[in-house]
Scaffold this motif. Sequence first.
Motif, mmCIF file in Angstrom:
data_model
loop_
_atom_site.group_PDB
_atom_site.id
_atom_site.type_symbol
_atom_site.label_atom_id
_atom_site.label_comp_id
_atom_site.label_asym_id
_atom_site.label_seq_id
_atom_site.Cartn_x
_atom_site.Cartn_y
_atom_site.Cartn_z
ATOM 1 N N GLY A 171 22.046 -1.609 -2.526
ATOM 2 C CA GLY A 171 21.876 -0.341 -1.829
ATOM 3 C C GLY A 171 20.645 0.367 -2.320
ATOM 4 O O GLY A 171 19.978 -0.087 -3.255
ATOM 5 N N GLY A 172 20.347 1.467 -1.674
ATOM 6 C CA GLY A 172 19.208 2.250 -2.113
ATOM 7 C C GLY A 172 18.844 3.313 -1.109
ATOM 8 O O GLY A 172 19.519 3.508 -0.098
ATOM 9 N N LEU A 173 17.774 4.002 -1.438
ATOM 10 C CA LEU A 173 17.282 5.052 -0.567
ATOM 11 C C LEU A 173 15.768 5.125 -0.672
ATOM 12 O O LEU A 173 15.175 4.593 -1.615
ATOM 13 N N THR A 174 15.156 5.757 0.322
ATOM 14 C CA THR A 174 13.720 5.983 0.299
ATOM 15 C C THR A 174 13.448 7.471 0.356
ATOM 16 O O THR A 174 14.235 8.239 0.933
ATOM 17 N N VAL A 175 12.330 7.860 -0.273
ATOM 18 C CA VAL A 175 11.971 9.271 -0.379
ATOM 19 C C VAL A 175 10.502 9.448 -0.008
ATOM 20 O O VAL A 175 9.638 8.704 -0.486
ATOM 21 N N TYR A 176 10.246 10.429 0.816
ATOM 22 C CA TYR A 176 8.884 10.865 1.091
ATOM 23 C C TYR A 176 8.661 12.161 0.324
ATOM 24 O O TYR A 176 9.513 13.061 0.352
ATOM 25 N N VAL A 177 7.547 12.246 -0.365
ATOM 26 C CA VAL A 177 7.184 13.422 -1.151
ATOM 27 C C VAL A 177 6.359 14.341 -0.260
ATOM 28 O O VAL A 177 5.335 13.928 0.289
ATOM 29 N N ASN A 225 0.830 -1.201 0.000
ATOM 30 C CA ASN A 225 0.000 0.000 0.000
ATOM 31 C C ASN A 225 0.870 1.258 0.000
ATOM 32 O O ASN A 225 0.574 2.225 -0.693
ATOM 33 N N LEU A 226 1.946 1.238 0.767
ATOM 34 C CA LEU A 226 2.874 2.369 0.797
ATOM 35 C C LEU A 226 3.433 2.637 -0.598
ATOM 36 O O LEU A 226 3.510 3.790 -1.033
ATOM 37 N N LEU A 227 3.805 1.583 -1.308
ATOM 38 C CA LEU A 227 4.351 1.738 -2.661
ATOM 39 C C LEU A 227 3.327 2.308 -3.642
ATOM 40 O O LEU A 227 3.703 2.947 -4.621
ATOM 41 N N ARG A 228 2.057 2.070 -3.426
ATOM 42 C CA ARG A 228 1.017 2.576 -4.328
ATOM 43 C C ARG A 228 0.778 4.070 -4.163
ATOM 44 O O ARG A 228 0.206 4.710 -5.042
ATOM 45 N N LYS A 229 1.194 4.621 -3.057
ATOM 46 C CA LYS A 229 0.972 6.047 -2.799
ATOM 47 C C LYS A 229 1.931 6.900 -3.621
ATOM 48 O O LYS A 229 3.068 6.510 -3.875
ATOM 49 N N ASN A 230 1.471 8.100 -3.974
ATOM 50 C CA ASN A 230 2.352 9.007 -4.704
ATOM 51 C C ASN A 230 3.187 9.874 -3.760
ATOM 52 O O ASN A 230 3.854 10.800 -4.196
ATOM 53 N N THR A 231 3.167 9.560 -2.468
ATOM 54 C CA THR A 231 3.931 10.315 -1.476
ATOM 55 C C THR A 231 5.167 9.566 -0.997
ATOM 56 O O THR A 231 5.821 9.990 -0.043
ATOM 57 N N PHE A 232 5.478 8.454 -1.647
ATOM 58 C CA PHE A 232 6.629 7.638 -1.250
ATOM 59 C C PHE A 232 7.189 6.923 -2.469
ATOM 60 O O PHE A 232 6.445 6.473 -3.332
ATOM 61 N N PHE A 233 8.507 6.836 -2.534
ATOM 62 C CA PHE A 233 9.138 5.959 -3.514
ATOM 63 C C PHE A 233 10.541 5.600 -3.040
ATOM 64 O O PHE A 233 11.082 6.212 -2.116
ATOM 65 N N GLY A 234 11.091 4.600 -3.639
ATOM 66 C CA GLY A 234 12.444 4.178 -3.323
ATOM 67 C C GLY A 234 13.262 4.095 -4.590
ATOM 68 O O GLY A 234 12.732 3.984 -5.695
ATOM 69 N N VAL A 235 14.555 4.159 -4.422
ATOM 70 C CA VAL A 235 15.512 4.039 -5.524
ATOM 71 C C VAL A 235 16.523 2.982 -5.101
ATOM 72 O O VAL A 235 16.989 2.995 -3.962
ATOM 73 N N VAL A 236 16.818 2.043 -5.998
ATOM 74 C CA VAL A 236 17.753 0.979 -5.662
ATOM 75 C C VAL A 236 18.934 0.952 -6.625
ATOM 76 O O VAL A 236 18.817 1.346 -7.784
ATOM 77 N N ALA A 237 20.047 0.479 -6.096
ATOM 78 C CA ALA A 237 21.247 0.212 -6.892
ATOM 79 C C ALA A 237 21.407 -1.297 -6.952
ATOM 80 O O ALA A 237 21.329 -1.974 -5.918
ATOM 81 N N LYS A 238 21.621 -1.808 -8.161
ATOM 82 C CA LYS A 238 21.765 -3.252 -8.355
ATOM 83 C C LYS A 238 23.059 -3.542 -9.105
ATOM 84 O O LYS A 238 23.494 -2.758 -9.941
ATOM 85 N N THR A 239 23.608 -4.703 -8.817
ATOM 86 C CA THR A 239 24.681 -5.252 -9.618
ATOM 87 C C THR A 239 24.326 -6.713 -9.862
ATOM 88 O O THR A 239 23.923 -7.420 -8.935
#
Length: 151
Positions: A62-68, A42-56
Amino acid sequence: MKPEIEISVIQNIDELNTLISVFEDVFEMANFKRPDTAYLANLLRKNTFFGVVAKTNGKIIGGLTVYVLDQYYSAKPLAYIYDLAVLTDFQRQGIGKKLIIYTNDYCRKEGFEGAFVQAEKADDYAVDFYRLTHPTDEMQVVHFFYDLKNN
């Protein structure tokens, strides 16, 4: 040889769960009780939150989370980078900086006014890291917290 790094916005609950596991590991979060999958989805469906990931090689390292945050000073939102972590074996390879650059570029394209992140003054490593990401401003603030679950 440095690993090839792919950075992207989180696409599904599995990626968010893996990123939370990275946070648990790096931040040494003993006894952490993760919210259930339905809550996180449900958190992921909101437009007030997203995450960014680094992959190899397809593995999240690694990654980060953002609140809008919507503003009343401007019609453009702000991005509050809440957590950022890179697995220990991949630290000091520029991955955290790439995550910040990617997030800032993404937010710029999405029409954000700015992005900000906080670091505890006593956490010299974090403060030094964020200074190396070339912020346009650095503010000295006092952060107050109200623990509402125990009152």
